[in-house]
Scaffold this motif. Structure first.
Motif, mmCIF file in Angstrom:
data_model
loop_
_atom_site.group_PDB
_atom_site.id
_atom_site.type_symbol
_atom_site.label_atom_id
_atom_site.label_comp_id
_atom_site.label_asym_id
_atom_site.label_seq_id
_atom_site.Cartn_x
_atom_site.Cartn_y
_atom_site.Cartn_z
ATOM 1 N N TYR A 43 0.859 -1.186 0.000
ATOM 2 C CA TYR A 43 0.000 0.000 0.000
ATOM 3 C C TYR A 43 0.890 1.229 0.000
ATOM 4 O O TYR A 43 1.999 1.209 0.510
ATOM 5 N N TYR A 44 0.372 2.291 -0.569
ATOM 6 C CA TYR A 44 1.125 3.533 -0.565
ATOM 7 C C TYR A 44 0.146 4.683 -0.361
ATOM 8 O O TYR A 44 -0.937 4.706 -0.959
ATOM 9 N N THR A 45 0.515 5.612 0.506
ATOM 10 C CA THR A 45 -0.325 6.782 0.745
ATOM 11 C C THR A 45 0.231 7.964 -0.039
ATOM 12 O O THR A 45 1.418 8.292 0.085
ATOM 13 N N ILE A 46 -0.612 8.560 -0.845
ATOM 14 C CA ILE A 46 -0.165 9.627 -1.743
ATOM 15 C C ILE A 46 0.183 10.889 -0.955
ATOM 16 O O ILE A 46 -0.575 11.322 -0.090
ATOM 17 N N ARG A 47 1.353 11.411 -1.261
ATOM 18 C CA ARG A 47 1.813 12.639 -0.604
ATOM 19 C C ARG A 47 1.824 13.778 -1.598
ATOM 20 O O ARG A 47 1.763 13.567 -2.813
ATOM 21 N N LYS A 48 1.937 14.981 -1.065
ATOM 22 C CA LYS A 48 1.968 16.175 -1.910
ATOM 23 C C LYS A 48 3.094 16.055 -2.940
ATOM 24 O O LYS A 48 4.204 15.648 -2.595
ATOM 25 N N GLY A 49 2.799 16.360 -4.165
ATOM 26 C CA GLY A 49 3.823 16.339 -5.205
ATOM 27 C C GLY A 49 3.968 15.003 -5.910
ATOM 28 O O GLY A 49 4.663 14.908 -6.908
ATOM 29 N N ASP A 50 3.312 13.959 -5.377
ATOM 30 C CA ASP A 50 3.394 12.648 -6.028
ATOM 31 C C ASP A 50 2.611 12.644 -7.336
ATOM 32 O O ASP A 50 1.585 13.305 -7.453
ATOM 33 N N THR A 51 3.089 11.875 -8.271
ATOM 34 C CA THR A 51 2.281 11.578 -9.443
ATOM 35 C C THR A 51 2.232 10.059 -9.569
ATOM 36 O O THR A 51 3.107 9.367 -9.031
ATOM 37 N N LEU A 52 1.243 9.556 -10.259
ATOM 38 C CA LEU A 52 1.150 8.097 -10.437
ATOM 39 C C LEU A 52 2.372 7.573 -11.168
ATOM 40 O O LEU A 52 2.804 6.452 -10.946
ATOM 41 N N ILE A 53 2.909 8.403 -12.044
ATOM 42 C CA ILE A 53 4.092 7.979 -12.806
ATOM 43 C C ILE A 53 5.266 7.719 -11.862
ATOM 44 O O ILE A 53 5.949 6.696 -11.960
ATOM 45 N N HIS A 54 5.468 8.636 -10.901
ATOM 46 C CA HIS A 54 6.552 8.443 -9.930
ATOM 47 C C HIS A 54 6.326 7.191 -9.084
ATOM 48 O O HIS A 54 7.245 6.415 -8.846
ATOM 49 N N ILE A 55 5.076 7.045 -8.622
ATOM 50 C CA ILE A 55 4.762 5.909 -7.752
ATOM 51 C C ILE A 55 4.985 4.606 -8.521
ATOM 52 O O ILE A 55 5.603 3.662 -8.023
ATOM 53 N N ALA A 56 4.497 4.581 -9.748
ATOM 54 C CA ALA A 56 4.627 3.378 -10.574
ATOM 55 C C ALA A 56 6.105 3.046 -10.782
ATOM 56 O O ALA A 56 6.517 1.885 -10.692
ATOM 57 N N ARG A 57 6.874 4.070 -11.023
ATOM 58 C CA ARG A 57 8.294 3.872 -11.276
ATOM 59 C C ARG A 57 8.984 3.308 -10.022
ATOM 60 O O ARG A 57 9.774 2.379 -10.097
ATOM 61 N N ASN A 58 8.645 3.870 -8.862
ATOM 62 C CA ASN A 58 9.257 3.416 -7.612
ATOM 63 C C ASN A 58 8.957 1.954 -7.326
ATOM 64 O O ASN A 58 9.799 1.223 -6.822
ATOM 65 N N PHE A 59 7.725 1.545 -7.627
ATOM 66 C CA PHE A 59 7.332 0.164 -7.331
ATOM 67 C C PHE A 59 7.521 -0.752 -8.534
ATOM 68 O O PHE A 59 7.183 -1.932 -8.479
ATOM 69 N N GLN A 60 8.015 -0.190 -9.622
ATOM 70 C CA GLN A 60 8.248 -0.958 -10.850
ATOM 71 C C GLN A 60 7.005 -1.685 -11.338
ATOM 72 O O GLN A 60 7.032 -2.867 -11.658
ATOM 73 N N VAL A 61 5.911 -0.965 -11.320
ATOM 74 C CA VAL A 61 4.690 -1.472 -11.962
ATOM 75 C C VAL A 61 4.242 -0.391 -12.947
ATOM 76 O O VAL A 61 4.805 0.697 -12.966
ATOM 77 N N SER A 62 3.248 -0.708 -13.767
ATOM 78 C CA SER A 62 2.800 0.295 -14.728
ATOM 79 C C SER A 62 1.718 1.171 -14.096
ATOM 80 O O SER A 62 1.031 0.766 -13.162
#
Ligand SMILES: [Zn+2]
Length: 258
Positions: free
Chosen positions: A28-47
């Motif tokens: 699970y990940y809680t979205i923080r200010k400045g996050d984008t789905l692209i960054h999150i996806a990249r960090n977790f190596q998913v699309s």
């Protein structure tokens, strides 16, 4: 006898389910200010598409700070994407963080402009590439009707939007997801809604018969936000639609597909 078979079946099922449960444990990940789905996806190596699907997110730009998202399991095999209405190959490539050229090559697509809803596209899983994030917004037509006035000089005045005319009460839709930052009455505009799409863009919807949202609402693309009317300076029922970038009115026709 039947009972024994039943127990074996239950045992077999338990054995089968155990590893599935194990591998399908989610992060699970809680979205923080400045996050984008692209960054999150990249960090977790998913699309991005996988995150969107797992969380029923309709638009990657419409995520909220504090929202908890499920991070689906990393998959290594190729996936299949079913083309949705209005999707282009470049959108699909962007969503999966792979290059357009790679999709075209793997699927042996002859003409990238000719894809159709329901078409299956193989998405290679390897080597995500860096993609551009600051893309132009993807606006849809905010109402059905005909254009009764274009953007530009009109007599001694300047028309800062386009007018889409139709019958009174015709639904007016959000051209893109965003937050309603104004919903009320403004001089000349009559009943007006302003939506903030972040990325520096605002859209205006004026002369409405009735507004259907309130300030602070997050609306999705295509959501009915108002009904067409003649409030403010309007001679007949129409939607006055403006697109503003950093406060500067733009020609909406540059953003709308014909
Ligand atoms: Zn107008």
């Amino acid at each position: 006898m039947a009972k024994n078979i039943f127990y074996y079946f239950v045992l077999l099922l338990a054995l089968l389910l155990y590893p599935i449960n194990y591998v399908s444990a989610h992060d699970y990940y809680t979205i923080r200010k400045g996050d984008t789905l692209i960054h999150i996806a990249r960090n977790f190596q998913v699309s991005v598409q996988e995150i969107m699907a797992a969380n029923n997110i309709k638009n990657p730009d419409c995520i909220l700070i504090g929202q908890q998202v499920v991070i689906p399991n990393q998959k290594k095999e190729n996936q299949t994407h079913v083309v949705g209405r209005g999707e282009t190959l470049s959108h699909i490539a962007k969503g999966y963080q792979i290059s357009l050229a790679e999709i075209i090559r793997i699927n042996q697509i002859k003409n990238p402009d000719l894809i159709y809803p329901g078409q299956k596209i193989v998405i290679p899983s390897n080597n995500p590439v860096n993609i551009q994030e600051d893309s132009e917004p993807n606006f849809i037509w905010p109402a059905e009707g005909w254009i009764s006035s274009y953007f530009g000089k009109r007599g001694d005045n300047f028309h800062f939007g386009i007018d889409v005319a139709n019958e009174i009460g015709t639904p007016i839709m959000a051209a893109e997801c965003g937050e309603v930052i104004f919903c009320g009455t403004a001089s000349g505009y009559g009943k007006l809604i302003i939506i903030d799409h972040s990325k520096e863009y605002l859209t205006y919807y004026a002369h409405n018969l009735k507004n259907n949202v309130k300030e602070g609402d997050v609306v999705f693309q295509g959501q009915i936000i108002a009904f067409m009317g003649t409030t403010g300076n309007a001679t007949g029922p129409h939607l006055h639609f403006e697109v503003r970038k950093n406060g500067v009115p733009q020609d909406p026709m540059d953003f709308l597909h014909q």
